[in-house]
Structures are given as structure tokens and as C-alpha cells.
Design a protein around this motif. Structure first.
Motif, PDB file in Angstrom:
ATOM      1  N   LEU A 300      -1.670   3.103  -1.616  1.00 25.28           N
ATOM      2  CA  LEU A 300      -2.370   1.999  -2.276  1.00 25.28           C
ATOM      3  C   LEU A 300      -1.447   1.234  -3.218  1.00 25.28           C
ATOM      4  CD1 LEU A 300      -5.799   3.719  -3.038  1.00 25.28           C
ATOM      5  CD2 LEU A 300      -5.323   2.027  -1.273  1.00 25.28           C
ATOM      6  N   GLN A 301      -0.575   1.955  -3.920  1.00 29.81           N
ATOM      7  CA  GLN A 301       0.393   1.289  -4.804  1.00 29.81           C
ATOM      8  C   GLN A 301       1.370   0.444  -3.993  1.00 29.81           C
ATOM      9  OE1 GLN A 301       1.854   4.833  -6.598  1.00 29.81           O
ATOM     10  NE2 GLN A 301       0.372   4.834  -8.258  1.00 29.81           N
ATOM     11  N   PHE A 302       1.801   0.989  -2.853  1.00 34.40           N
ATOM     12  CA  PHE A 302       2.709   0.243  -1.967  1.00 34.40           C
ATOM     13  C   PHE A 302       2.034  -1.040  -1.468  1.00 34.40           C
ATOM     14  CE2 PHE A 302       3.728  -0.657   2.511  1.00 34.40           C
ATOM     15  CZ  PHE A 302       5.064  -1.006   2.393  1.00 34.40           C
ATOM     16  N   LEU A 303       0.786  -0.926  -1.039  1.00 35.55           N
ATOM     17  CA  LEU A 303       0.069  -2.088  -0.505  1.00 35.55           C
ATOM     18  C   LEU A 303      -0.099  -3.176  -1.558  1.00 35.55           C
ATOM     19  CD1 LEU A 303      -2.710  -0.371   1.635  1.00 35.55           C
ATOM     20  CD2 LEU A 303      -0.858  -1.808   2.490  1.00 35.55           C
ATOM     21  N   LEU A 304      -0.315  -2.758  -2.797  1.00 34.53           N
ATOM     22  CA  LEU A 304      -0.529  -3.724  -3.873  1.00 34.53           C
ATOM     23  C   LEU A 304       0.707  -4.597  -4.112  1.00 34.53           C
ATOM     24  CD1 LEU A 304      -2.979  -4.297  -5.674  1.00 34.53           C
ATOM     25  CD2 LEU A 304      -1.894  -2.953  -7.461  1.00 34.53           C
ATOM     26  N   GLN A 305       1.856  -4.105  -3.677  1.00 30.76           N
ATOM     27  CA  GLN A 305       3.109  -4.852  -3.853  1.00 30.76           C
ATOM     28  C   GLN A 305       3.411  -5.768  -2.667  1.00 30.76           C
ATOM     29  OE1 GLN A 305       5.965  -1.731  -4.486  1.00 30.76           O
ATOM     30  NE2 GLN A 305       4.863  -0.930  -6.253  1.00 30.76           N
ATOM     31  N   GLN A 306       2.570  -5.674  -1.603  1.00 27.76           N
ATOM     32  CA  GLN A 306       2.790  -6.490  -0.419  1.00 27.76           C
ATOM     33  C   GLN A 306       2.027  -7.807  -0.536  1.00 27.76           C
ATOM     34  OE1 GLN A 306       5.125  -5.035   1.686  1.00 27.76           O
ATOM     35  NE2 GLN A 306       4.987  -3.586  -0.018  1.00 27.76           N
ATOM     36  N   ASN A 307       2.444  -8.768   0.258  1.00 27.38           N
ATOM     37  CA  ASN A 307       1.754 -10.049   0.292  1.00 27.38           C
ATOM     38  C   ASN A 307       1.610 -10.501   1.743  1.00 27.38           C
ATOM     39  OD1 ASN A 307       0.560 -12.464  -0.497  1.00 27.38           O
ATOM     40  ND2 ASN A 307       2.535 -13.521  -0.626  1.00 27.38           N
ATOM     41  N   PRO A 308       0.375 -10.537   2.256  1.00 31.80           N
ATOM     42  CA  PRO A 308      -0.878 -10.200   1.579  1.00 31.80           C
ATOM     43  C   PRO A 308      -1.194  -8.715   1.708  1.00 31.80           C
ATOM     44  CG  PRO A 308      -1.360 -11.034   3.749  1.00 31.80           C
ATOM     45  CD  PRO A 308       0.146 -11.066   3.617  1.00 31.80           C
ATOM     46  N   PHE A 309      -2.265  -8.286   1.024  1.00 31.14           N
ATOM     47  CA  PHE A 309      -2.755  -6.918   1.174  1.00 31.14           C
ATOM     48  C   PHE A 309      -4.267  -6.974   1.342  1.00 31.14           C
ATOM     49  CE2 PHE A 309      -2.342  -7.784  -3.416  1.00 31.14           C
ATOM     50  CZ  PHE A 309      -3.657  -7.629  -3.821  1.00 31.14           C
ATOM     51  N   PRO A 310      -4.879  -5.923   1.909  1.00 27.84           N
ATOM     52  CA  PRO A 310      -6.337  -5.935   2.079  1.00 27.84           C
ATOM     53  C   PRO A 310      -7.026  -6.174   0.736  1.00 27.84           C
ATOM     54  CG  PRO A 310      -5.383  -4.096   3.291  1.00 27.84           C
ATOM     55  CD  PRO A 310      -4.272  -4.688   2.482  1.00 27.84           C
ATOM     56  N   PRO A 311      -7.982  -7.079   0.680  1.00 25.49           N
ATOM     57  CA  PRO A 311      -8.621  -7.440  -0.600  1.00 25.49           C
ATOM     58  C   PRO A 311      -9.211  -6.256  -1.347  1.00 25.49           C
ATOM     59  CG  PRO A 311      -9.313  -8.931   1.158  1.00 25.49           C
ATOM     60  CD  PRO A 311      -8.533  -7.841   1.811  1.00 25.49           C
ATOM     61  N   GLU A 312      -9.647  -5.220  -0.609  1.00 25.20           N
ATOM     62  CA  GLU A 312     -10.285  -4.063  -1.249  1.00 25.20           C
ATOM     63  C   GLU A 312      -9.285  -3.165  -1.985  1.00 25.20           C
ATOM     64  OE1 GLU A 312     -12.526  -5.502   2.264  1.00 25.20           O
ATOM     65  OE2 GLU A 312     -10.462  -4.808   1.981  1.00 25.20           O
ATOM     66  N   THR A 313      -7.988  -3.338  -1.719  1.00 21.60           N
ATOM     67  CA  THR A 313      -6.964  -2.437  -2.263  1.00 21.60           C
ATOM     68  C   THR A 313      -7.001  -2.367  -3.785  1.00 21.60           C
ATOM     69  OG1 THR A 313      -5.530  -2.972  -0.391  1.00 21.60           O
ATOM     70  CG2 THR A 313      -4.505  -1.886  -2.272  1.00 21.60           C
ATOM     71  N   PHE A 314      -7.056  -3.517  -4.427  1.00 20.51           N
ATOM     72  CA  PHE A 314      -6.972  -3.582  -5.891  1.00 20.51           C
ATOM     73  C   PHE A 314      -8.126  -2.826  -6.546  1.00 20.51           C
ATOM     74  CE2 PHE A 314      -7.409  -6.182  -9.912  1.00 20.51           C
ATOM     75  CZ  PHE A 314      -6.277  -5.670 -10.513  1.00 20.51           C
ATOM     76  N   ALA A 315      -9.348  -3.126  -6.112  1.00 14.15           N
ATOM     77  CA  ALA A 315     -10.518  -2.463  -6.699  1.00 14.15           C
ATOM     78  C   ALA A 315     -10.516  -0.968  -6.404  1.00 14.15           C
ATOM     79  CB  ALA A 315     -11.798  -3.101  -6.167  1.00 14.15           C
ATOM     80  N   ASN A 316     -10.166  -0.591  -5.175  1.00 13.56           N
ATOM     81  CA  ASN A 316     -10.184   0.830  -4.811  1.00 13.56           C
ATOM     82  C   ASN A 316      -9.147   1.635  -5.584  1.00 13.56           C
ATOM     83  OD1 ASN A 316     -12.309   0.673  -3.038  1.00 13.56           O
ATOM     84  ND2 ASN A 316     -11.042   0.351  -1.238  1.00 13.56           N
ATOM     85  N   LEU A 317      -7.978   1.048  -5.800  1.00 15.40           N
ATOM     86  CA  LEU A 317      -6.944   1.746  -6.576  1.00 15.40           C
ATOM     87  C   LEU A 317      -7.439   1.997  -7.997  1.00 15.40           C
ATOM     88  CD1 LEU A 317      -4.085   2.899  -6.857  1.00 15.40           C
ATOM     89  CD2 LEU A 317      -3.280   0.592  -7.385  1.00 15.40           C
ATOM     90  N   LEU A 318      -8.041   0.995  -8.605  1.00 13.84           N
ATOM     91  CA  LEU A 318      -8.554   1.142  -9.974  1.00 13.84           C
ATOM     92  C   LEU A 318      -9.676   2.179 -10.050  1.00 13.84           C
ATOM     93  CD1 LEU A 318      -8.614  -2.641 -10.937  1.00 13.84           C
ATOM     94  CD2 LEU A 318      -7.158  -0.905 -11.980  1.00 13.84           C
ATOM     95  N   LEU A 319     -10.598   2.117  -9.095  1.00 11.26           N
ATOM     96  CA  LEU A 319     -11.722   3.062  -9.091  1.00 11.26           C
ATOM     97  C   LEU A 319     -11.253   4.494  -8.874  1.00 11.26           C
ATOM     98  CD1 LEU A 319     -14.305   0.957  -7.063  1.00 11.26           C
ATOM     99  CD2 LEU A 319     -14.540   1.655  -9.457  1.00 11.26           C
TER     100      LEU A 319
END
Length: 658
Positions: A300-319
């Protein structure tokens, strides 16, 4: 979501028979190696560059394809087709601004103008400029099926899922079966929560993929067959198998069929981890978080650094940070990605996360924030309830369906807030206050499974409301009685204890026999499978008797619970078993209890068995992060059952000799 269709094709160019054969066999990686060798001696070879670009594109390496087409444009600036291919490759690589700039350099010509318009519309769609994308789509012929599909995509983006579904279904009727178009239909049904219809279209995609491309190895990984990666070929892309299996996993996840969701991911054509697309990587992280949290967070941390990434990644990582109580990390991610907060978090989710993080430093302030959120949600729920009642009075089935859906969505947002609020008092072991919080929400939540389960736990923990706890646990167990192992082991254990504490021993025995029977049936089919339900029930009952001072019966129940050791001994079961032994040792050392010599010898024999079977069983559950390399953690060799069992045995031997 499948984006715009462009119908832009790549010419094969000039090549030798050998290269032609390799391309025909889709051996693009081998072809690239041959072409690179040729390219060294002919760096300005137009055919070599054209074929390299072709192979990179078919390998889904769009950045490399774009580089090749850029060189071709420099060599042949008059060739508009290379400019178009260059722009298309940049678009596929999600380099939207660069793709747009290149698309503007394509000189108007009757045979390319329409293709350029569609590509430009796709670029604006990728940039989420829906107004510009709509204007460009409106300039395309209405009798072209691609226009119908693109309008469907725009409607989907605007969350008009019913209208989008009509567009996709109409296009599917015109063209006949097309995997990606069928996927768009399935995705629209998914958004409308019509899962059966969605699964039907997914099944069609999978069936055709298996029939026409058996070489893609669908389902082989699930069967345990080792197969090599099929790579990210254009064939794989055209089958829409990856998208279909990811959507199937999402549906099963929504239905809480987590094993089926994991199976959907392993059913998809095999690829190595570095070849996985962002959506598959995200879903793997989410579904395997319970067994591989470290890997899940890394993905999830790796995906957050990509452009683009699945929109759900940010919220799911935080949760998930909050779920694992890494509140500081969640706060850091929020602070470092303010620009993502507004884009990917709803106001509700932001406020909820803010309250969760505040809980670390100020539980009182967090409680106030949760209370404010809860009050807003209860007001929304009352309005939703009124809308349901009005729709039923008007006998409008569609309105009733929509109103019920709105109510359920509002309830799903309210329950996590309520649970987080109650947890503040749960952590303080103030179960009376937790019960009061739950009682205030009975108006809306009395049929909600999570609410009922937590009410049951709250009543159980008060130790004087076992009868009331039984009333809440029983419906939960009865719901899955025919497949009782689908019920959480701790729920079954707590219900058995509640039965015992209310003198319903016959009911407890009947429930335990049911669990034992199901475990035996599964063991008969799979002898190596570890099953812990009956073990945990016996452990909880044994712990109960030990806590009441009846160590003779309690400790014997604990020892019996771990037989046979090769199937019952695990990290969690050992943790709860050793607590009883440590409690017994403490009482013996203080001479507060007396134990028979035979029972003492049984304890020593039990620990010897644990030595034999616990050699490779860790006693520390994997932590996703080692915060400052915690010094209290014992050396690795001591974090095993064998070490702890020997240590406990030595203490019993000392007592025996004293």
C-alpha cells in the motif's frame, strides 16, 4: 474502469521471417532482444524502431514504446501516424499532459482526425476533465459504437450507474460479446449492488478466456500447480481476465466471503509480483493483511507513491494504520499528503480518522468528536427512516429500494463511529458505560450483526449478565449453525461459558459436540488442516475454571484442548494455555492451592509434548513494524514454544522436588 476505446492499431513494419515468426507467436520479449542487437549496428533503422515500439506496446511497456515512437517522429517528422502512436503510448503510460501536447502536433487529415479526437477525449478523461472529454466525444459520429461506450464511461464517472449500464448494454448488443465491454457492464452492476448480475458477466469473461486462451493458466495457482508467469501481454489485456477476477474478489469481499475473494485473486493468470497491476497489488495487500501485515503495508505504501494509484489506496492505508494502532503513522501520512485528503477522503471519513488519531493523545476530545459524528449520523438515519416509510405508503417499489439502500449506507457509516466511541470505555474496562452507549443506539442498530456481537461481548465481560449475553450470542450462532465453523471461535467459546454459568451444561455439551463433528468431517477430507474452534472453546472453559480457583479441572481441560498437538498447537493457542500454567505456578509458589502429584506429572508430560511439537511455532505474532527496534523483545531463539515449554517444565520440576 475501462477507459476510452481508441481503435488505434500499430503496423508491423518490415522484418525478417524469423522476427515475423517470433511476433506471430507473441514472443515479444525474445523479439526485443533480437531487435536490440540489430539496433546496435543500425541505430537509425526505422524498421527496427518501429518493431521495437510494436513489441514494447504489446508487452504493455508503454513508456518504452513512447521512447521508440519519439525517435521515429524525429527520424520521420512528416509521418503523422508515428505522432499518433507516440501520443497513444504516452496516454497508456498515464503521462497525460505529454500525450495531449503530442496529440496537438498531429496534422489534420481525413483518415486520422477521428482517431485523434477519440485519443484526446481519452486523455481528458484520464485527467478527470469531464467537461472537455464530453465536448470531444460529442464531436465523434453518433453511429459509432465507441461513442456509445465513451458516453457510458462519462456517465459512470459521474456516478450515474444506471444510465452508464444502459449505454454499455446497448453497445454490447451491437458489437456482440467483447470482454472489456462485458466487464464495464459487470462493473456497473457491482456499483448498483446487483452482485448476481455482475457475477454472471464475470463468468462469461472467464469462460471465454479459458476456452480461447488455455495457455494463460487460469485457476492453476489455486490448484497448487506451479506455472511460469504469463507476463503482461496484450493477449492478457484483451481477455479482461485480470479485471474480471479483481471484480469477483471485490464482490466476494463485500459479501464477506473472504476465502472466496482470495481464491479469485489466485485464479487469475499467474504473473510475478513485479508484473502485477496496481489494482491486483492493492487487493492482495487488503485480503492478506490478516496473515501478512508487513507485506500488506509495504504494498500500500508503494502504491501511494505511484501515479496513478487505485483511489481506495489512500483511505485503506489510513484505516489499516488505525486498525493496527499505528496512529502516529496515520497522522504522518495525512500531514504529508494534504492534496490527497480532499480528493480521496469524504468529509465523513476524514472526521472519523481525525477522531481516531485524537484518541491517542486525548480520549476525552476523541469521545466528543465521535459524539458529534454520531449525532449527525442519527439525524441522517431518522430522515432515511422517514423516506422509507413514505415510499412504502406510496407503494413505489423503486423508491422503496432506493430509500432502503440509502438507509443501509447511512447505517454502515454510523456503526464504525459508534464502535470507536464505545471502545474508549472498553479499553478502560468500563463495560457498564459501553452498554449505555449501545443502548442509546438500539433504535437503529438492533438488527445489525456487528452491533449485536459487541453488545454480547459487553454483557459477557460484566460477569453478571451471562443470561442476557446468551440471548445475543445464540442468534449469531444459529445463523450459521449448519456451517458452524464459519462462526468465530471466540463467539462459540463465550456462548459455551454463558451456558455453563447459567447451568445450561447440556446446551454447552451439544454445541461442543456439533463443533467436534464438523472438525472431524473436515479432518477426514484434509488430514493436514489445522482446526482451532474446539480447541479455543476448551481453552476458554479451562481458563474460566482456573480463574475461579478450580485448577484441577481447569488445567486438565486446557491440556486436553491441545490434543492432537500437531493440529491444535499454535501461536495463539499456546499463548492462552501458558497463561493458565503461569497462574497455576504462581498459586503453587504462594502455597494457595494444592495439586495432586498425578496432575503435576500430567502437566510436565504435557509440556514435554509441547517441546516436541512446538519447535517451529513462534510465540510472538508478526508485527507490521518494529517501532524503534523494541528492546523488550526476547532474542529470536527464545521466541518459540519449545523454549517456553522447557522453561515452564523446569519450574514445575523445581516445585516437584521442593
Amino acid at each position: 474502469m475501462n477507459t476510452f476505446i481508441q481503435n488505434v492499431y500499430i503496423k508491423d513494419g518490415e522484418y525478417t521471417k524469423t522476427i515475423y515468426s517470433m511476433i506471430k507467436e507473441q514472443r515479444y520479449a525474445d523479439t526485443i532482444k533480437v531487435l536490440l542487437t540489430l539496433f546496435e549496428s543500425h541505430p537509425d533503422s526505422r524498421p527496427c524502431l518501429s518493431l521495437l515500439a510494436h513489441c514494447h506496446f504489446y508487452m504493455q511497456d508503454f513508456a518504452a514504446a513512447a521512447t521508440c515512437y519519439e525517435k521515429l517522429v524525429q527520424i520521420c517528422p512528416e509521418e503523422n501516424i508515428y505522432k499518433l502512436y507516440h501520443a497513444q503510448s504516452l496516454h497508456q503510460a498515464c503521462m497525460y499532459q505529454e500525450a495531449w501536447s503530442v496529440s496537438l502536433t498531429v496534422i489534420d487529415s481525413s483518415n486520422l482526425d477521428y482517431k485523434v479526437k477519440k485519443l484526446q477525449a481519452a486523455i481528458k478523461y484520464g485527467q478527470e476533465d469531464m467537461v472537455a472529454a464530453k465536448n470531444l466525444v460529442d464531436q465523434c459520429p453518433l453511429d459509432d459504437v465507441d461513442t456509445e461506450v465513451n458516453l457510458g464511461c462519462l456517465l459512470y464517472k459521474e456516478e450515474e450507474y444506471k444510465q452508464a449500464l444502459k449505454k454499455f448494454t446497448n453497445a454490447l448488443q451491437i458489437t456482440g460479446f467483447k470482454p472489456h465491454l462485458s466487464y464495464n457492464v459487470a462493473l456497473s452492476y457491482f456499483k448498483l449492488k446487483e452482485y448476481a448480475a455482475s457475477l454472471k458477466h464475470i463468468a462469461d469473461i472467464v469462460e471465454q478466456g479459458i476456452r480461447e486462451h488455455p495457455e494463460l493458466g487460469v485457476g492453476m495457482a489455486t490448484e497448487g500447480i506451479e506455472v511460469r508467469s504469463v507476463g503482461n501481454t496484450l493477449t492478457l489485456h484483451q481477455t479482461a481476465l485480470t479485471e474480471a477476477f479483481n471484480l469477483k474478489a471485490a464482490i466476494e469481499y463485500q459479501l464477506q466471503n473472504y476465502e472466496a475473494a482470495k481464491e479469485a485473486l489466485t485464479d487469475m493468470p499467474p504473473r510475478s509480483e513485479e508484473e502485477l497491476d496496481a489494482v491486483t497489488l492493492h487487493n492482495q495487500a487488503l485480503l492478506n493483511m490478516d496473515i501478512k501485515p508487513s507485506e500488506g503495508f509495504e504494498k500500500l505504501q508503494f502504491l501511494l507513491q505511484q501515479n496513478p494509484f487505485p483511489p481506495e489506496t489512500f483511505a485503506n492505508l489510513l484505516l489499516l494504520y488505525c486498525k493496527y494502532q499505528y496512529y502516529d503513522l496515520a497522522a504522518d501520512v495525512l500531514a504529508e499528503n494534504v492534496h490527497l485528503t480532499y480528493k480521496y477522503l469524504t468529509p465523513y471519513l476524514y472526521d472519523f480518522l481525525d477522531a481516531l488519531i485524537t484518541q491517542q493523545t486525548s480520549p476525552e476530545e476523541a469521545y466528543r468528536k465521535f459524539d458529534d459524528l454520531a449525532n449527525k449520523h442519527t439525524e441522517t438515519l431518522r430522515k432515511a427512516t422517514k423516506q422509507v416509510q413514505e415510499a412504502r405508503l406510496n407503494h413505489d417499489d423503486n423508491a422503496v429500494k432506493k430509500a432502503v439502500t440509502d438507509y443501509e449506507e447511512a447505517l454502515d457509516r454510523y456503526v464504525p463511529v459508534l464502535m470507536a466511541q464505545a471502545k474508549i470505555y472498553w479499553d478502560r474496562e468500563n463495560y457498564v458505560q459501553v452498554e449505555k452507549i449501545f443502548r442509546k443506539s438500539v433504535e437503529f442498530c438492533n438488527e445489525h450483526d456487528i452491533w449485536k456481537l459487541n453488545v454480547a461481548h459487553t454483557l459477557f465481560m460484566q460477569e453478571n449478565k451471562f443470561k442476557e449475553a446468551t440471548g445475543f450470542y445464540e442468534p449469531i450462532v444459529r445463523k450459521k449453525y449448519d456451517n458452524i465453523l464459519d462462526t468465530s471461535a471466540i463467539v462459540l467459546a463465550n456462548l459455551c461459558v454463558s451456558y455453563i454459568m447459567t447451568s445450561q451444561n447440556a446446551d454447552a455439551e451439544e454445541l461442543m459436540k456439533k463443533i467436534e463433528k464438523e472438525e472431524e468431517a473436515i479432518s477426514f477430507e484434509d488430514q493436514d488442516k489445522k482446526l482451532f474452534h474446539l480447541c479455543i472453546v476448551n481453552l476458554v472453559i479451562g481458563t474460566l475454571y482456573c480463574s475461579k480457583g478450580n485448577y484441577e479441572f481447569g488445567i486438565s481441560r486446557v491440556m486436553k484442548s491441545l490434543e492432537p498437538y500437531n493440529k491444535k498447537l499454535g501461536t495463539d493457542t499456546w499463548f492462552y494455555a501458558k497463561r493458565c500454567f503461569l497462574s497455576l505456578l504462581e498459586q503453587l509458589a504462594k502455597q494457595l492451592v494444592v495439586l495432586k502429584d498425578t496432575t503435576l506429572q500430567e502437566c510436565i508430560q504435557f509440556l514435554e509434548h509441547c517441546e516436541v511439537y512446538g519447535r517451529d511455532i513462534p510465540t510472538v505474532i508478526e508485527q507490521p513494524f518494529d517501532v524503534q527496534d523494541i528492546l523488550t523483545v526476547a532474542p529470536q531463539g527464545k521466541q518459540t514454544v519449545v523454549y517456553e515449554a522447557r522453561y515452564l517444565k523446569s519450574l514445575f520440576l523445581k516445585l516437584q522436588m521442593s
